[in-house]
Design an enzyme around this catalytic site. Structure first.
Site, mmCIF file in Angstrom:
data_model
loop_
_atom_site.group_PDB
_atom_site.id
_atom_site.type_symbol
_atom_site.label_atom_id
_atom_site.label_comp_id
_atom_site.label_asym_id
_atom_site.label_seq_id
_atom_site.Cartn_x
_atom_site.Cartn_y
_atom_site.Cartn_z
ATOM 1 N N HIS A 157 0.823 -1.256 -0.054
ATOM 2 C CA HIS A 157 -0.122 -0.158 -0.146
ATOM 3 C C HIS A 157 0.806 1.403 -0.098
ATOM 4 O O HIS A 157 0.212 2.276 -0.403
ATOM 5 C CB HIS A 157 -0.850 0.148 1.160
ATOM 6 C CG HIS A 157 -2.067 -0.993 1.008
ATOM 7 N ND1 HIS A 157 -3.190 -0.661 0.782
ATOM 8 C CD2 HIS A 157 -2.078 -2.202 1.371
ATOM 9 C CE1 HIS A 157 -4.097 -2.049 0.609
ATOM 10 N NE2 HIS A 157 -3.285 -2.887 0.928
ATOM 11 N N ASP A 365 3.418 9.440 -0.914
ATOM 12 C CA ASP A 365 2.262 8.577 -0.443
ATOM 13 C C ASP A 365 1.917 7.517 -1.546
ATOM 14 O O ASP A 365 2.161 7.608 -2.656
ATOM 15 C CB ASP A 365 1.134 9.459 -0.465
ATOM 16 C CG ASP A 365 -0.073 9.403 0.463
ATOM 17 O OD1 ASP A 365 -0.003 8.108 1.120
ATOM 18 O OD2 ASP A 365 -0.544 10.243 1.205
HETATM 19 C C1 GDG Z 1 -2.093 3.888 3.233
HETATM 20 C C2 GDG Z 1 -1.269 4.444 2.321
HETATM 21 C C3 GDG Z 1 -2.781 4.357 0.295
HETATM 22 C C4 GDG Z 1 -8.994 9.900 7.620
HETATM 23 N N1 GDG Z 1 -9.214 10.690 8.727
HETATM 24 C C5 GDG Z 1 -10.433 10.442 9.024
HETATM 25 C C6 GDG Z 1 -10.854 9.462 8.309
HETATM 26 N N2 GDG Z 1 -9.534 9.151 7.499
HETATM 27 C C7 GDG Z 1 -9.750 7.913 6.162
HETATM 28 C C8 GDG Z 1 -9.611 8.876 5.027
HETATM 29 C C9 GDG Z 1 -8.982 7.682 3.979
HETATM 30 C C10 GDG Z 1 -8.128 7.149 5.089
HETATM 31 O O1 GDG Z 1 -8.394 7.425 6.354
HETATM 32 C C11 GDG Z 1 -6.592 7.444 4.598
HETATM 33 O O2 GDG Z 1 -6.218 6.961 3.618
HETATM 34 P P1 GDG Z 1 -5.031 7.592 2.698
HETATM 35 O O3 GDG Z 1 -4.887 6.853 1.391
HETATM 36 O O4 GDG Z 1 -5.101 8.937 2.711
HETATM 37 O O5 GDG Z 1 -3.478 7.140 3.576
HETATM 38 P P2 GDG Z 1 -3.120 6.121 4.787
HETATM 39 O O6 GDG Z 1 -3.863 6.029 6.204
HETATM 40 O O7 GDG Z 1 -1.759 6.667 4.954
HETATM 41 O O8 GDG Z 1 -3.328 4.744 3.900
HETATM 42 C C12 GDG Z 1 -1.873 5.242 1.341
HETATM 43 C C13 GDG Z 1 -3.676 3.617 1.433
HETATM 44 O O9 GDG Z 1 -2.963 2.769 2.543
HETATM 45 C C14 GDG Z 1 -4.566 2.567 0.709
HETATM 46 O O10 GDG Z 1 -3.866 1.781 0.033
HETATM 47 O O11 GDG Z 1 -3.482 5.351 -0.382
HETATM 48 O O12 GDG Z 1 -1.013 5.815 0.366
HETATM 49 O O13 GDG Z 1 -0.330 5.230 2.959
HETATM 50 O O14 GDG Z 1 -9.941 6.700 3.671
HETATM 51 O O15 GDG Z 1 -11.106 9.200 4.817
HETATM 52 N N3 GDG Z 1 -11.907 8.406 8.131
HETATM 53 C C15 GDG Z 1 -12.733 8.595 8.932
HETATM 54 N N4 GDG Z 1 -12.795 9.865 10.093
HETATM 55 C C16 GDG Z 1 -11.820 10.495 9.946
HETATM 56 O O16 GDG Z 1 -11.519 11.543 10.739
HETATM 57 N N5 GDG Z 1 -14.006 8.193 8.951
#
Ligand code: GDG
Length: 456
Positions: A157, A365
């Site tokens: 990821h 990322d």
């Molecule tokens: C890893 C990789 C890759 C955030 N704040 C809240 C909340 N979130 C949710 C977002 C989103 C998720 O968390 C974050 O996803 P990201 O993709 O931005 O980042 P990582 O957590 O670092 O994820 C990344 C991912 O895996 C998938 O393969 O894209 O590059 O680092 O869904 O919405 N959700 C809620 N409340 C919050 O306050 N419910």
């Protein structure tokens, strides 16, 4: 066709979706597991005095969830240690933060072996296994040692780093060699896939053919880019829910006619929050006429707070946001609202919809799902503008965003200004094309393309 067994460090049991904080990824995995009457195996998040390998099995929503407890030492050395203090910073290009402790790599090997030991008895002959992420790079190797001959795939990821970085890791060759026990290795981007291929050829003396068949260490596997998506339909529905409508109206009412710039991230140094705050300060300085006409809402959910680098970034962000607010605020306006809490997914969708600019500027990322969620949540008639870091995996697909170098304050500041003044027609055109991508390349497409490639 056999069952699908998904293995990840942590598991989100499907029933939790009701709470509304489970991410789209967890839901997509649950859906795949239902389709293949599968098992989701991982760490319970709990520790006990000694490792027993005893499984706690739950059946929820057509999916079997199998959880194992670890020891406290495992949590310290494997999870807080090798996974989050060695691999995470290294794979996000933060060599200054990487800890090379031998106890961490021992803990990592031990937990991977424990996972294999507890998982093996559950595996039937025609099952296929899909392992998720950097916590479990050597799991296939451990399973093979226990005689498991099933198809096993791996999806990373986070980014696969450049060869010069990965070669700083002690025993990097051993780690990469272990990956060759998978039948398929999936990356988020072509860039990561190419970086892996470069390692295979230049550092391991192996070969890569154009179909993605790679040979090294006397073994052969396949590699490919499988960019992850969001459950766009579910997210659009969430953005029309009552909770979202309420959040939207509340947020818009609080703007008093101002425009809102939004960031949503786990509180992690890879997300570029400090640089983002400074770029916003640059924007306020470059455009004094915009002061009091905009504000910036940053939602940063606390994460991995037992690790020192995370405590550091948290205090730095408090200091920087406080300083900027102190310098620019007036009696009825603060330039930054910095919020350290998690919102329900439907509430978040409403907040996204209320934002005129989605500011997604990680320094590195794997993909970044927030960029895709921001697009999915927009009002098609009056969509906001996505400003996206070229160093997020998402930038390989989302070319119609305003693409920026997150290290350049000037560039980010200029993109904010451009986004705020972008004519409706251009906003719609960019959004339509971004949204087509988000809808088409969704999480189901990601999952199906990986699972099909694994079965092939
Ligand atoms: C890893 C990789 C890759 C955030 N704040 C809240 C909340 N979130 C949710 C977002 C989103 C998720 O968390 C974050 O996803 P990201 O993709 O931005 O980042 P990582 O957590 O670092 O994820 C990344 C991912 O895996 C998938 O393969 O894209 O590059 O680092 O869904 O919405 N959700 C809620 N409340 C919050 O306050 N419910």
């Amino acid at each position: 066709m056999g069952r699908l067994i998904v293995v990840s460090n942590r598991v989100n049991p499907p029933g939790d979706a009701a709470v509304g904080t489970v991410g789209g990824l967890a839901m997509a995995i649950s859906a795949a597991l239902r389709e293949y009457s599968g098992i989701w195996f991982g760490w319970s998040g709990r520790t006990r005095e000694t490792f027993t390998g005893q499984l706690s099995i739950q059946h929820a929503d057509g999916v079997t969830v199998a959880l194992v407890d670890l020891e406290e030492q495992d949590r310290l050395e494997y999870y807080n240690g090798y996974a989050n203090r060695t691999l995470w910073p290294l794979f996000h290009y933060r060599t200054d933060l990487v800890a090379y402790e031998s106890s961490f790599s021992e803990g990592y090997a031990r937990v991977n072996s424990r996972f294999a030991q507890t998982l093996t008895p559950l595996i039937q002959d025609d099952d296929f296994i899909w392992v998720q992420d950097y916590h479990l790079l050597p799991l296939a190797h451990e399973l093979r040692e226990k005689g498991v001959a099933n198809r096993i795939g791996f999806f990373l990821h986070i980014p696969w780093p450049a060869r010069r970085l990965i070669t700083t890791l002690p025993r990097h060759a051993q780690l990469v060699e272990a990956l060759f026990d998978y039948d398929l290795i999936g990356f988020q981007t072509q860039d990561s896939r190419d970086a892996f291929a470069d390692y295979v050829v230049q550092a391991a003396g192996g070969a890569v053919n154009e179909d993605g068949v790679v040979t090294a260490f006397g073994k052969t596997t396949r590699i490919g880019a499988f960019p992850i998506g969001i459950d766009a339909k579910e997210f659009v529905a969430a953005s029309h829910s009552e909770a979202a409508e309420v959040a939207f109206s509340r947020t818009r009412a609080s703007l008093l006619g101002r425009k809102m710039i939004l960031g949503v991230d786990r509180l992690d140094y890879s997300k570029g929050l400090e640089e983002r705050f400074l770029a916003y300060e640059q924007f306020l300085t470059d455009h004094p006429e915009q002061q009091e006409k905009v504000f910036f809402l940053q939602v940063a959910t606390p994460s991995r707070d037992e690790v020192e680098a995370y405590q550091d970034i948290r205090s730095r962000l408090e200091a920087v946001s406080g300083r900027i607010n102190g310098a620019f605020a007036d009696v009825d306006w603060v330039p930054i609202r910095y919020v350290n809490r998690a919102y329900r997914r439907d509430v978040l969708a409403g907040i996204y919809r209320a934002a005129h600019i989605g500011l997604v500027t990680p320094l590195r990322d794997g993909m970044n799902l927030v960029a895709k969620e921001y697009v999915a949540a927009q009002d098609p008639e009056d969509p906001g503008v996505l400003v996206l870091s070229e160093l997020a995996g998402a930038a390989e697909q989302m070319r119609e965003a305003l693409i920026v170098n997150p290290f350049s304050r000037e560039e980010v500041a200029a993109a904010i200004e451009r986004g705020l003044s972008m004519p409706l027609e251009e906003r719609r055109a960019r959004w339509t094309s971004l949204n087509d991508g988000v809808t088409h390349d969704d999480v189901t497409a990601w999952r199906d393309s990986f699972v099909e490639a694994l079965q092939r």
